[in-house]
Design an enzyme around this catalytic site. Sequence first.
Site, mmCIF file in Angstrom:
data_model
loop_
_atom_site.group_PDB
_atom_site.id
_atom_site.type_symbol
_atom_site.label_atom_id
_atom_site.label_comp_id
_atom_site.label_asym_id
_atom_site.label_seq_id
_atom_site.Cartn_x
_atom_site.Cartn_y
_atom_site.Cartn_z
ATOM 1 N N ARG A 33 0.816 -1.236 0.000
ATOM 2 C CA ARG A 33 0.000 0.000 0.000
ATOM 3 C C ARG A 33 0.841 1.274 0.000
ATOM 4 N NH1 ARG A 33 -3.157 -3.042 3.816
ATOM 5 N NH2 ARG A 33 -4.824 -4.096 2.686
ATOM 6 N N ARG A 35 -3.613 21.134 -14.841
ATOM 7 C CA ARG A 35 -2.522 20.210 -15.197
ATOM 8 C C ARG A 35 -2.681 19.635 -16.601
ATOM 9 N NH1 ARG A 35 0.642 15.697 -11.531
ATOM 10 N NH2 ARG A 35 1.900 14.928 -13.252
ATOM 11 N N LYS A 41 6.735 22.856 -14.827
ATOM 12 C CA LYS A 41 5.936 21.698 -14.388
ATOM 13 C C LYS A 41 5.636 21.797 -12.894
ATOM 14 C CE LYS A 41 4.920 16.912 -14.852
ATOM 15 N NZ LYS A 41 5.101 15.655 -15.538
ATOM 16 N N HIS A 82 -0.516 15.639 -26.746
ATOM 17 C CA HIS A 82 -0.569 14.240 -26.306
ATOM 18 C C HIS A 82 -1.837 13.512 -26.755
ATOM 19 C CE1 HIS A 82 2.769 15.610 -23.912
ATOM 20 N NE2 HIS A 82 2.906 14.470 -23.292
ATOM 21 N N GLU A 126 9.036 17.239 -25.340
ATOM 22 C CA GLU A 126 8.433 17.614 -24.052
ATOM 23 C C GLU A 126 9.021 18.928 -23.525
ATOM 24 O OE1 GLU A 126 5.809 16.130 -23.098
ATOM 25 O OE2 GLU A 126 5.952 13.940 -23.103
ATOM 26 N N LYS A 167 2.822 11.250 -11.698
ATOM 27 C CA LYS A 167 1.943 10.395 -12.502
ATOM 28 C C LYS A 167 2.678 9.094 -12.748
ATOM 29 C CE LYS A 167 -1.054 13.437 -15.175
ATOM 30 N NZ LYS A 167 -1.386 13.931 -16.522
ATOM 31 N N ASN A 192 -0.483 18.261 -21.304
ATOM 32 C CA ASN A 192 -0.742 17.242 -22.325
ATOM 33 C C ASN A 192 -0.899 17.836 -23.714
ATOM 34 O OD1 ASN A 192 -0.655 14.640 -21.177
ATOM 35 N ND2 ASN A 192 -2.514 15.103 -20.037
ATOM 36 N N GLU A 204 -4.867 16.832 -11.536
ATOM 37 C CA GLU A 204 -5.433 17.197 -12.837
ATOM 38 C C GLU A 204 -6.941 17.439 -12.781
ATOM 39 O OE1 GLU A 204 -3.332 15.505 -16.197
ATOM 40 O OE2 GLU A 204 -5.188 15.549 -17.354
ATOM 41 N N HIS A 245 7.297 8.005 -27.730
ATOM 42 C CA HIS A 245 6.330 8.907 -27.115
ATOM 43 C C HIS A 245 6.580 10.357 -27.568
ATOM 44 C CE1 HIS A 245 3.657 10.586 -24.073
ATOM 45 N NE2 HIS A 245 4.637 11.391 -23.703
ATOM 46 N N HIS A 288 -0.856 10.209 -28.247
ATOM 47 C CA HIS A 288 -1.199 8.900 -27.672
ATOM 48 C C HIS A 288 -1.921 8.026 -28.697
ATOM 49 C CE1 HIS A 288 -1.058 10.335 -23.175
ATOM 50 N NE2 HIS A 288 0.138 10.123 -23.694
HETATM 51 P P1 NAD Z 1 12.175 5.128 -22.348
HETATM 52 O O1 NAD Z 1 12.041 5.006 -20.903
HETATM 53 O O2 NAD Z 1 11.703 4.009 -23.191
HETATM 54 O O3 NAD Z 1 13.706 5.431 -22.685
HETATM 55 C C1 NAD Z 1 14.077 5.596 -24.027
HETATM 56 C C2 NAD Z 1 15.227 4.647 -24.420
HETATM 57 O O4 NAD Z 1 16.448 5.198 -23.935
HETATM 58 C C3 NAD Z 1 15.132 3.268 -23.832
HETATM 59 O O5 NAD Z 1 15.610 2.327 -24.759
HETATM 60 C C4 NAD Z 1 16.064 3.347 -22.630
HETATM 61 O O6 NAD Z 1 16.566 2.103 -22.231
HETATM 62 C C5 NAD Z 1 17.150 4.218 -23.177
HETATM 63 N N1 NAD Z 1 17.914 4.963 -22.192
HETATM 64 C C6 NAD Z 1 17.468 5.562 -21.078
HETATM 65 N N2 NAD Z 1 18.450 6.274 -20.511
HETATM 66 C C7 NAD Z 1 19.543 6.105 -21.273
HETATM 67 C C8 NAD Z 1 20.865 6.617 -21.227
HETATM 68 N N3 NAD Z 1 21.234 7.501 -20.309
HETATM 69 N N4 NAD Z 1 21.753 6.217 -22.172
HETATM 70 C C9 NAD Z 1 21.365 5.361 -23.159
HETATM 71 N N5 NAD Z 1 20.124 4.885 -23.290
HETATM 72 C C10 NAD Z 1 19.222 5.255 -22.355
HETATM 73 O O7 NAD Z 1 11.415 6.430 -22.900
HETATM 74 P P2 NAD Z 1 11.297 7.930 -22.359
HETATM 75 O O8 NAD Z 1 11.204 8.760 -23.578
HETATM 76 O O9 NAD Z 1 12.298 8.245 -21.350
HETATM 77 O O10 NAD Z 1 9.879 7.917 -21.618
HETATM 78 C C11 NAD Z 1 8.695 7.666 -22.312
HETATM 79 C C12 NAD Z 1 7.662 7.157 -21.342
HETATM 80 O O11 NAD Z 1 7.414 8.166 -20.377
HETATM 81 C C13 NAD Z 1 6.350 6.822 -21.969
HETATM 82 O O12 NAD Z 1 5.897 5.591 -21.477
HETATM 83 C C14 NAD Z 1 5.432 7.931 -21.510
HETATM 84 O O13 NAD Z 1 4.102 7.525 -21.397
HETATM 85 C C15 NAD Z 1 6.008 8.285 -20.192
HETATM 86 N N6 NAD Z 1 5.718 9.651 -19.752
HETATM 87 C C16 NAD Z 1 5.231 9.798 -18.503
HETATM 88 C C17 NAD Z 1 5.009 11.063 -18.014
HETATM 89 C C18 NAD Z 1 4.540 11.245 -16.596
HETATM 90 O O14 NAD Z 1 4.175 12.359 -16.234
HETATM 91 N N7 NAD Z 1 4.566 10.236 -15.779
HETATM 92 C C19 NAD Z 1 5.255 12.185 -18.820
HETATM 93 C C20 NAD Z 1 5.754 11.986 -20.092
HETATM 94 C C21 NAD Z 1 5.985 10.702 -20.552
HETATM 95 N N1 GLY Z 2 3.139 14.694 -18.477
HETATM 96 C C1 GLY Z 2 1.897 15.292 -18.137
HETATM 97 C C2 GLY Z 2 1.693 15.427 -16.685
HETATM 98 O O1 GLY Z 2 2.552 15.121 -15.884
HETATM 99 O O2 GLY Z 2 0.650 15.865 -16.285
#
Ligand code: NAD
Ligand code: GLY
Length: 383
Positions: A140, A260, A246, A267, A204, A162, A264, A256, A284, A271
């Site tokens: 939890r 917030r 942010k 997005h 982003e 998030k 997006n 949100e 993404h 998405h």
């Molecule tokens: P990812 O986590 O897939 O990383 C991208 C690639 O880079 C992967 O292959 C990873 O292994 C590699 N990598 C990471 N760090 C590295 C480094 N320092 N050197 C070499 N390779 C490296 O993708 P991302 O773009 O970081 O994140 C995308 C995800 O984030 C999506 O799932 C999206 O939905 C999510 N997201 C969430 C939020 C939120 O607010 N929680 C906001 C935006 C995006």
């Molecule tokens: N990436 C959008 C949010 O954090 O709200």
Amino acid sequence: MPETADLLPASRPASFAGTASPTVSIDLGDRSYGIEIGAGLLDGLQEDLDLPHGTSALIVTNDTVGPLYGAAVAEALGKRYPVVHTVTLPDGEEFKGWETLQRIFDALLAHGCDRKAVLFALGGGVIGDMTGFAAATYMRGVPFVQIPTTLLAQVDSSVGGKTAINHPLGKNMVGAFYQPRLVVCDLATLDTLSAREMSAGLAEVIKYGPIADMEFMDWLDASMDALRARDRAALAHAVRRSCEIKAWVVGQDEREGGLRAILNFGHTFGHAIEAGMGYGVWLHGEGVGAGMVMAAELSRRLGLVDDAFVQRLVALIERAGLPTKGPVIDASDNAGRYLELMRIDKKSEAGEIRFVLIDGPGKAVVRAAPDALVREVIDACCA
Ligand code: NAD
Ligand code: GLY
């Protein structure tokens, strides 16, 4: 949900000139935390940083990032926690689901981790989102720390709480709001990132300009080449300013209720591209890049911005190395497929899609648009 414009507070985030501090704070009362930004921070993890106390640490990483930074982080944490474990997950957006999440719980239970365990997300947004969700639900709720290693994760996903996994029918559909205790953005980790992933992260970064800060957009226009060349000073500015904006948004609307949603921008279309093409085919950030073009064009057709603004944004997205056209997801009825996918968006209400639109440069609004107009935009913006 009221239009976001109605919810915008009078004060904007402090101007770009006032961003000297290396630490950005997320102000959420007793759940407030800091975002540390700098080069080489992982080396000092054991000494300087305010890590949560715990009986054990579990590093969650993947098979790309683990071999690069896992040993250094484990060694540093070994000086702060009685025992340190690592779980290494397969790399990729297509693994952001139940089966992979279960492997985090398997590791926690197999190692006998109790409620005082601390999780460390070492990787990009996929690792951060999954680790956060695991931390939110294991016994939890246990504390977790974000160590984002992609630009995208440093400017966005590691901040704000998030957490989620994907469902085959929709992106990030299962998750929780759950804040980390600390975010550590080591700019040196960006040296090993591929050019394609750097560009995805820039999507982003770019979004913060049109929605909140045209001064930042001016700076991005001037600094795009330096950012793509990984100039450390430019990256530090970009990460810090993105996190400040942010933090300003999340501090007012953590869950949100309205404001917030402006984060997006791009997005809703993005998405749909990710889900429609199959997770992992379009990154993404690439979906967000093309999605911002579509959202800006929809804003223009609704009379909210002029053509010059759209052209300027398209040029910046292109210079970031991102696609400015969306893919054709379904050759028989492309716009219809986009609309179908976008109705599953979390901002939708009673099946009505709500878009983040630009209501004049530097200001976002959330509202619906006629399907016929959205179809025209998709037809014009996909290739
Ligand atoms: P990812 O986590 O897939 O990383 C991208 C690639 O880079 C992967 O292959 C990873 O292994 C590699 N990598 C990471 N760090 C590295 C480094 N320092 N050197 C070499 N390779 C490296 O993708 P991302 O773009 O970081 O994140 C995308 C995800 O984030 C999506 O799932 C999206 O939905 C999510 N997201 C969430 C939020 C939120 O607010 N929680 C906001 C935006 C995006
Ligand atoms: N990436 C959008 C949010 O954090 O709200």
